[in-house]
Design an enzyme around this catalytic site. Structure first.
Site, PDB file in Angstrom:
ATOM      1  CG  ASN A 109     -17.781  54.220 -17.676  1.00  0.00           C
ATOM      2  OD1 ASN A 109     -16.677  54.259 -17.955  1.00  0.00           O
ATOM      3  ND2 ASN A 109     -18.472  53.304 -17.226  1.00  0.00           N
ATOM      4  CD  GLU A 110     -16.728  50.266 -16.795  1.00  0.00           C
ATOM      5  OE1 GLU A 110     -18.769  50.282 -16.771  1.00  0.00           O
ATOM      6  OE2 GLU A 110     -16.219  50.428 -15.775  1.00  0.00           O
ATOM      7  CD  GLU A 140     -13.930  53.091 -14.743  1.00  0.00           C
ATOM      8  OE1 GLU A 140     -14.776  53.075 -14.350  1.00  0.00           O
ATOM      9  OE2 GLU A 140     -14.835  54.006 -14.991  1.00  0.00           O
TER      10      GLU A 140
HETATM   11  C1  BMA Z   1     -17.065  51.772 -13.670  1.00  0.00           C
HETATM   12  C2  BMA Z   1     -18.136  53.427 -13.676  1.00  0.00           C
HETATM   13  C3  BMA Z   1     -18.858  53.946 -12.646  1.00  0.00           C
HETATM   14  C4  BMA Z   1     -19.248  53.028 -12.018  1.00  0.00           C
HETATM   15  C5  BMA Z   1     -17.463  52.771 -11.459  1.00  0.00           C
HETATM   16  C6  BMA Z   1     -17.964  52.150  -9.755  1.00  0.00           C
HETATM   17  O1  BMA Z   1     -17.423  51.289 -14.015  1.00  0.00           O
HETATM   18  O2  BMA Z   1     -17.332  53.495 -14.842  1.00  0.00           O
HETATM   19  O3  BMA Z   1     -20.216  53.381 -13.711  1.00  0.00           O
HETATM   20  O4  BMA Z   1     -19.861  53.996 -10.633  1.00  0.00           O
HETATM   21  O5  BMA Z   1     -17.338  51.785 -12.108  1.00  0.00           O
HETATM   22  O6  BMA Z   1     -18.935  51.012  -9.957  1.00  0.00           O
END
Ligand code: BMA
Length: 903
Positions: free
Chosen positions: A485-486, A583
């Site tokens: 993730n990221e 996301e």
């Molecule tokens: C993204 C997710 C989480 C985080 C969310 C809210 O970056 O991958 O790491 O909780 O945003 O900030």
């Protein structure tokens, strides 16, 4: 036998010696060592019984040494627990039957995390990885101290981040320990660095061999139009043996026998069964696109005609492809999933761990308990007695996998992303997803950090990946593996201020971990689904750029994570027209009934210490208020409790409206390319669930209660959906449909002062092809209003719906022509309600009421709709209770709030 587990964490496999003899299938024995163990801290001052599976925190709470870890500031007060080392001990007798077996294994399915295991004082092994199964005895080390020691030992260069931001009140260096990364704190979660035997422990004893794991992956051969199923067996054999293996799927008239031999130790063998082409194979489809049928696969092993093992598993047939190819009229590449050859728009959200203490996650399959009218009428007294005897159901509902996954499907989701900072979920999670048609985007557990690449770290990660892929690959629900993730984005956009001169080293480490190891291992283990190195990523383009793209957020490629709390979320122009939104989201507070059990009166104001303690995202509380204030009057009640609960309400209104606008934008961007961008094929908002009672991006509160956003999701993810938006003062309405339909549009224009429409517009019938978003209405707002009484932007609003020849299709949606705070004529409504014995609530309103919110406090359950715009005098809403209740209890608990009630 005396078994010790000193905690630090893996699954160990310990070998006991045995006497050689030949036994058949029936002699394989499994003895569970789950149940009551003893737990002690490092100096022995605490000695208590502890349940296995379980963790130290749960044991301390169950034995009354601590109170609810989620209460008020206990996440910080109880940090001493994770700074100590702990030992789990049990004694067991090895039965005569067991001790004559050729091989006896002691299996730990999950040890959290760094530990050493001994049996009768003899060291058996060590554990370092929460995500591996270990065969062996366990003393657990403080995860905080272990991570810190690992960091200290890593002297050559820094592996950032050193610590989480202060606002998270967390612990440092979680990237140095193979453990749930969010257990050291996250921007939505507390720091509870757990320790324990979080999965089962057992003895396995056998002769000849045992089947450790079976997985099956269906593959389709286009050239021959034929299905085959690749079956993989992990076999642990005592000695070399020859044998036969028979695979059969009786329902498809398919059976094949193989001559094989089993080598001593653990070995993996693959067999392929061809499916008889005379049969029509029924396919597994995502929710909303078809059924989820399965077939039974039988696997039998024989030696000298004796059956030595036999097992059965489910096989679901489906194909998945991730399509990244040139798009006409747009630079870059497409990014979408094709299931069984059909492009599918992914509608859903992101999944985080359900609880800080995984042993408190329950499988509970909910049975909805409707009110029984006649019983109720006559024995309402009995109901109260029943209620008082019931265990605290809200506790188990909060953590019920079934409840959460059912809620996802009930909100018309077809996909969830299991996010990389949590845990690989338990088998049941994926079994339910298989059954419900939920597609799973499965991350590997690495998030928002750089990671070490020393040999022992890489080795344990490789073992973790092998074990997890073997465990999970039979599930059709998993449609993609994703490396982290990221972390590509963190490198590309330099989150950790890495000096330019050192950048190549970090990129090398990144490629080594995710490409040279994780990707390679995954592709050796599973060729049946795509692998993506990171999320967000530019996918194929990132690969071209050496796996770390210059801008992994490029909307022309791959998936995008996008957050903006400051910009006006009602303005769709602020959102990236991406290929796939994996996301995006906005925070809100959970409802008062969720907060109340973990707080006291002095906490109940927006400025309290508690309110800021539970907020783990920098400026989060203020951002919610600023975003809400763009369109709504803020609560101004003089009563402090009302002002607090009204504030919780307005944050939920803001969140629901923001995520609605953004999701509708993504859904309507499906069929278009505008300025080179579009063909959006996924909308997974952040986040579905909560880990505790705190503000977060979730649409479901800890406890299972739906926030307003989740009710909105039910509409904005509907299979058929009308969406309105404005561009340069022209109103557009799109019809979006997952299904091919002839549809017409009806628009009602209401004045804020009246419950009857001022005027109604109807469009003619139009074919909306399945899987498309089509413009069905376009008119300048001024023209529309001019033809509609005395309407102005400030005095009127719109509702609209799609219909076929006979009935409404999909939900009724609304479009405000101004911010509700500027609306002229919006009055405080008088809403009355009557509740019948079927828990059907009939509402009556005397004026237009936006965001009508029904709340029955801590009675668990949910409404058929909620948070709605009331533009009719009467409306019925059902409440489905998740435990017995009564009309009296519902009536006493029900509160109704709408926008005009808070100022
Ligand atoms: C993204 C997710 C989480 C985080 C969310 C809210 O970056 O991958 O790491 O909780 O945003 O900030």
């Amino acid at each position: 036998m005396l078994l010790h587990v000193r905690l630090c964490g893996w699954a160990c496999w310990c070998l006991f010696s045995g006497v050689f003899s030949v036994f058949s299938l029936q002699q394989r024995l499994t003895v569970s060592l789950n149940g009551k163990w003893r737990l002690s801290n490092s100096n022995g001052s605490l000695l208590l019984p502890a349940q296995v599976p379980g963790c130290v925190h749960s044991a301390l709470q169950q034995q009354g040494y601590i109170t609810d870890p989620y209460f008020r500031f206990n996440d910080v007060s109880y940090r001493w627990i994770a700074l100590n080392n702990w030992t789990y001990t049990t004694t067991f007798t090895l039965s005569a039957e067991l001790s004559v077996k050729q091989k006896v294994l002691l299996v730990f399915d999950g040890v959290d995390t760094v530990g050493s295991i001994s049996l009768n004082g003899i060291a058996l092994g060590k554990t370092y990885n929460m995500f591996c199964r270990y065969v062996c005895l366990i003393g657990l080390l403080s995860p905080i101290l272990y991570a810190s020691e690992q960091r200290k030992a890593h002297t050559s260069y820094v592996v950032p981040p050193e610590c989480p931001p202060g606002v998270q009140k967390g612990e440092c260096h979680v990237n140095f320990i193979r453990k749930e990364q969010s257990s050291f704190s996250w921007d939505w979660g507390p720091s509870f660095p757990t320790m324990g035997l979080w999965k089962g422990v057992r003895l396995e004893a056998f002769d000849i061999l045992q089947l450790v794991q079976v997985s099956s992956v269906p593959l389709y051969n286009d050239a021959f139009s034929q299905w085959r199923v690749q079956v993989e067996l992990l076999i642990d054999a005592v000695q070399t043996a020859r044998g036969q293996l028979t695979l059969s799927i009786p329902e498809l008239d398919s059976e094949q026998t193989f001559q094989t031999h089993f080598n001593p130790g653990k070995t993996k063998s693959n067999f392929t069964i061809l499916i008889n082409t005379a049969n029509q194979v029924k396919l597994w489809w995502p929710n909303g696109h078809g059924e989820q049928p399965f077939y039974r696969l039988t696997i039998r092993g024989f030696q000298d005609e004796f059956l030595i093992f036999s097992t059965e598993s489910k096989v679901y047939f489906r194909t998945v492809e991730l399509i990244q190819e040139p798009v006409v009229g747009s630079p870059g590449l497409s990014f979408y999933f094709r299931i069984n050859g059909k492009p599918i728009f992914l509608k859903g959200s992101n999944w985080i761990p359900v609880h800080s203490f995984q042993d408190q996650v329950t499988p509970d399959v909910l049975t909805y308990i409707p009110l029984l009218p006649h019983v109720c009428r006559y024995v309402s007294g009995l109901f109260s007695i029943l209620l008082s005897l019931m265990p605290d159901l809200s506790v188990c509902l909060s953590c019920s996998l079934k409840n959460l996954l059912q809620s996802a499907v009930d909100a018309n989701m077809n996909a969830l992303r299991v996010w990389g900072g949590g845990v690989y979920e338990q088998d049941l999670f994926y079994e339910i997803c298989d059954e419900l048609g939920i597609m799973v985007w499965q991350d590997f557990m690495f998030a928002c950090a750089m990671y070490p690449t020393e040999t022992d770290f890489i080795q344990t990660v490789r073992e973790e990946v092998v074990q997890q892929v073997q465990r999970l690959k039979s599930h059709p629900s998993i449609i993609i593996w994703s490396g982290n993730n990221e972390n590509e984005a963190a490198l590309a956009t330099d989150w950790f201020d890495i000096p330019a001169s050192q950048r190549p080293k970090y990129i090398r480490d990144y490629v080594m971990l995710y490409v040279d190891n994780i990707k390679k291992v995954v592709q050796e283990e599973d060729q049946s689904r795509p692998f993506l190195v990171s999320s967000p990523t530019n996918g194929a383009e990132s690969e071209q750029e050496g796996w770390v793209a210059e801008n992994p957020y490029d909307p022309h490629y791959g998936d995008v994570h996008f957050y903006s709390y400051i910009l006006d979320c009602w303005d769709w122009r602020t959102f990236p027209r991406t290929r796939f939104a994996s996301e995006y989201g906005f925070q809100s507070w959970p409802s008062f009934s969720t907060l109340q059990p973990v707080s006291i009166k002095e906490d109940w104001s927006y400025g309290s210490n508690f309110t800021s303690h539970r907020q783990h995202h920098e400026d989060g509380n203020q951002q919610m208020i600023l975003q809400a204030a763009l369109h709504f009057h803020l609560p101004n009640a003089t009563d402090p409790l009302k002002r607090f609960t009204d504030t919780l309400y307005i944050t939920q209104v803001m969140q629901a409206q923001c995520v609605k606008t953004q999701t509708e934008f993504y859904r309507r961007s499906r069929s278009e390319i505008i300025e080179g961008k579009g063909h959006t094929m996924g909308a997974l908002y952040w986040q579905l669930n909560d880990i505790w009672q705190a503000p977060s991006w979730s649409s479901i509160e800890f406890g299972g209660k739906w926030k307003m956003l989740h009710y909105f999701a039910q509409s904005f993810f509907a299979a058929v959906l009308p969406v309105a938006f404005e561009e340069d003062d022209t109103l557009f309405i799109y019809a979006i449909s997952d299904l091919s339909r002839d549809l017409k549009l009806r628009v009602n224009v209401f004045s804020w002062t009246e419950l009857d429409p001022v005027c109604t517009l109807n469009s003619s019938m139009l074919l909306v092809p399945g899987g498309s978003a089509v413009a069905v209405f376009k008119q300048p707002v001024a023209t529309l209003l001019a033809g509609c009484g005395n309407c102005t932007r400030l005095t009127c609003l719109l509702t609209f719906q799609l219909e076929d020849d006979s009935s409404q299709q999909g939900p009724t949606d609304h479009h405000f022509l101004c911010s509700p705070k500027d609306a002229q004529g919006l009055r405080r409504p008088n809403i009355t309600v009557s509740i019948d014995f079927y828990s059907e609530m009939t509402l009556h309103s005397d004026s237009v009421a936006p965001f009508v919110w029904l709340d029955v406090g801590n009675i668990p359950g949910r409404f058929s709709s909620n948070g709605f715009l009331m533009v009719s005098r009467n409306r019925t809403v059902d409440f489905t209770a998740w435990r017995p209740t009564s009309v009296a209890e519902l009536t006493a608990s029900l509160t109704i709030t709408s926008l005009r009630d808070i100022y």
